[in-house]
Every structure is written in C-alpha cells, then in structure tokens.
Enzyme design. Structure first.
Site: not given
Length: 302
Positions: A41, A214
């Site tokens: 990440y 999202g």
C-alpha cells in the site's frame, strides 16, 4: 491503503502524517480498533506513516488489532504485478512490515493473493516460523477460494481466521452464488460458490474490502447508470427510515449476511469514517435488505 500519499517514491510529507493521524483518531472515535494494511500500500508508505502515529501515541498499540498482508511484487512482471508466496519471501516481508510499523508483532498476517506457484506446505512453514518467533499471532488469507484455503489449512497448526475478499452491495457474487443454484445465468462466480457456507463452518471471518463500493452509491462516483441512480434513491430512503447515513446502511447490509462479516472501510476522510459509525447498531429488516440487493443487481431473483 490510502495513507502515505502517492503510489511512488515521493517521500512522506507532514500533511501525509496529519491525514493519517486524523483518520486513525476518527476511526477510534467511531469505535473502530481493527486496522488493515499490506506491504504494497502506497509502496510501504501507508505502513510507515501509520508507524509514526503509533510511535507518537504511547499505549495506542495495546488498544488496537493490527493486520497486514504480503505476497505481491508490485510491477515486477511485464507491466504487471506478480506473486510470491514462498516461505523466504513471506517471512522477509513480515520483518519489513514490523520495521515500518515500528511494532514487535502483528495480530494477524495474511497471504495477499493465491500464487499459482505456491506450495501450501511452505506457506504453513512460514506461518509456523513467524508464530514461533513471536512476530505474528494469527493467520489468514485474501482473495482465495475454499479449495485454496483447504490446501493451506491441511498443513497449518492453527486455523485460518479470515479471508479478505471484495464484497459489497455492488459486488455481491458470494450472495448471488447461493441463490442461482441450477439456474441458467450469465454470471461467472470466479470460485466463490460455497464460500460463505465454508467460512461459517470453519468460523472464519469474511473481511469485505471495497465495502462501500468505492463511493458508487454515496456520491463519490461521476459515472452513474440509471440503475445506480435508482439504488441511490432507495438507499437514501432507507437511510432516512433508519435515521442514519447511506454509508451506515451499506455496512449494515453486509453485517446482516450470516457469519462473521467484517467490512473494511477504505476511506481516510474523517467525515466519511464518522458516517459509518451507526452500522453496528442497525438491524435491517429482511424486506429492506432484499430490496437493496435486488435494486443493485438490476434484475429480480428467481
């Protein structure tokens, strides 16, 4: 995964640190104490900036559950990620993860993706070594079918505690697979048939990533179909009915799925984190749950 700034070699900035601290503070205020990471990440910066917050807040580590994942080489193939679930690689990555987070152990470590070259015995050996050294307490997987989990579990000393998969109102393949048995349909369930039942049987958590789709239904998407607009309207009406936010309804929809579903909230925006707070106290009616699901599917069920 949004902490640490951009997905490149740009150094962490003071603003990145502020974003991380405010996001963690908002999560704790909302009662969230489980934090999910992965070595890739923002190319490690997400863990590094989180580690700085831990370092600067005495006692915080003992109040939270800390999880990370490894097994993906970013952009190491021909313009593509490749996977590596070898013992040597996994152990080395955990060492690096602990260094970035500035902690002595992970509560949970997960294999991030199923590697076609994976030897399940070797994965189990990696788990055994990490636990023996005190670096990890419990283990799980991510994006795996029940057959892949079985192949690892057969060689493990401890039960796998979770499988992290995409699951949301907009991506409900695990749910869809359970009702379209013996039906002609156009969907490919990509290995999730029976997964929900397997997880319940083995008392494993389903960690649902992209749990808010999202922002597809909460105003964070610019490309809305007519079907999405109808679902957004229904979601808004349902949120008003329960005197809460659309985000909380989306998470409550997941919580109602049988078993231990743990939605992962990907946002670093404190206001959006706060908007999710009511979810654990909501109990959607069966009718409301079905209405939302059928609307998002865009077609009726048999």
């Amino acid at each position: 995964m949004g902490l640490g700034g951009s997905w490149d070699d740009t150094p962490i900035t003071a603003q990145d640190s502020v974003v991380a601290e405010k996001a963690i503070e908002a999560a704790l205020d909302a009662g969230i104490t489980y934090f999910d990471h992965a070595d890739i990440y923002t190319l490690g910066k997400a863990e590094r900036v989180f580690g700085e917050v831990l370092k600067n807040n005495a006692g915080l580590r003992s109040r939270i559950t800390l999880q990370s994942k490894a097994g993906i080489y970013t952009r190491r193939g021909a313009s593509s990620n490749v996977y590596n679930n070898s013992k040597e690689y996994l152990v080395h990555q955990v060492e690096q993860i602990l260094d970035r987070l500035q902690v002595n152990y992970l509560d949970v470590f997960m294999v991030h993706r199923p590697d076609p070259l994976m030897d399940p015995k070797e994965v189990a050996e990696a788990f055994r070594s990490l636990k023996k050294q005190g670096m990890v307490h419990k283990f799980g997987v991510s994006n795996m079918s029940m057959h892949q989990m079985n192949s690892i579990q057969e060689h493990c000393d401890d039960p796998l505690v979770a499988n992290q998969i995409e699951l949301s109102l907009a991506h409900s393949l695990v749910v869809d697979a359970g009702v379209l048995v013996n039906r002609s349909n156009r969907q490919d369930f990509n290995g999730v048939e029976g997964l929900s039942e397997y997880m319940q049987k083995h008392q494993m958590a389903i960690q649902a990533y992209s749990s808010l789709a999202g922002g597809r239904y909460t105003g964070n998407s610019n490309a809305m179909s007519e079907g999405d607009k109808q679902t957004i309207d229904l979601l808004s009406q349902t949120a008003e009915k329960y005197t809460t936010t659309p985000a909380a309804i989306l998470l409550a929809w997941l919580f109602k799925i049988p078993g231990n579903v743990q939605p992962i909230i990907g946002t670093t925006n404190p206001d959006r984190i706060k908007a999710c707070k009511d979810a654990v106290d909501l109990e959607l009616s069966r009718e409301d749950w079905y209405n939302l699901w059928i609307s998002a599917r865009g077609e009726s069920i048999p």
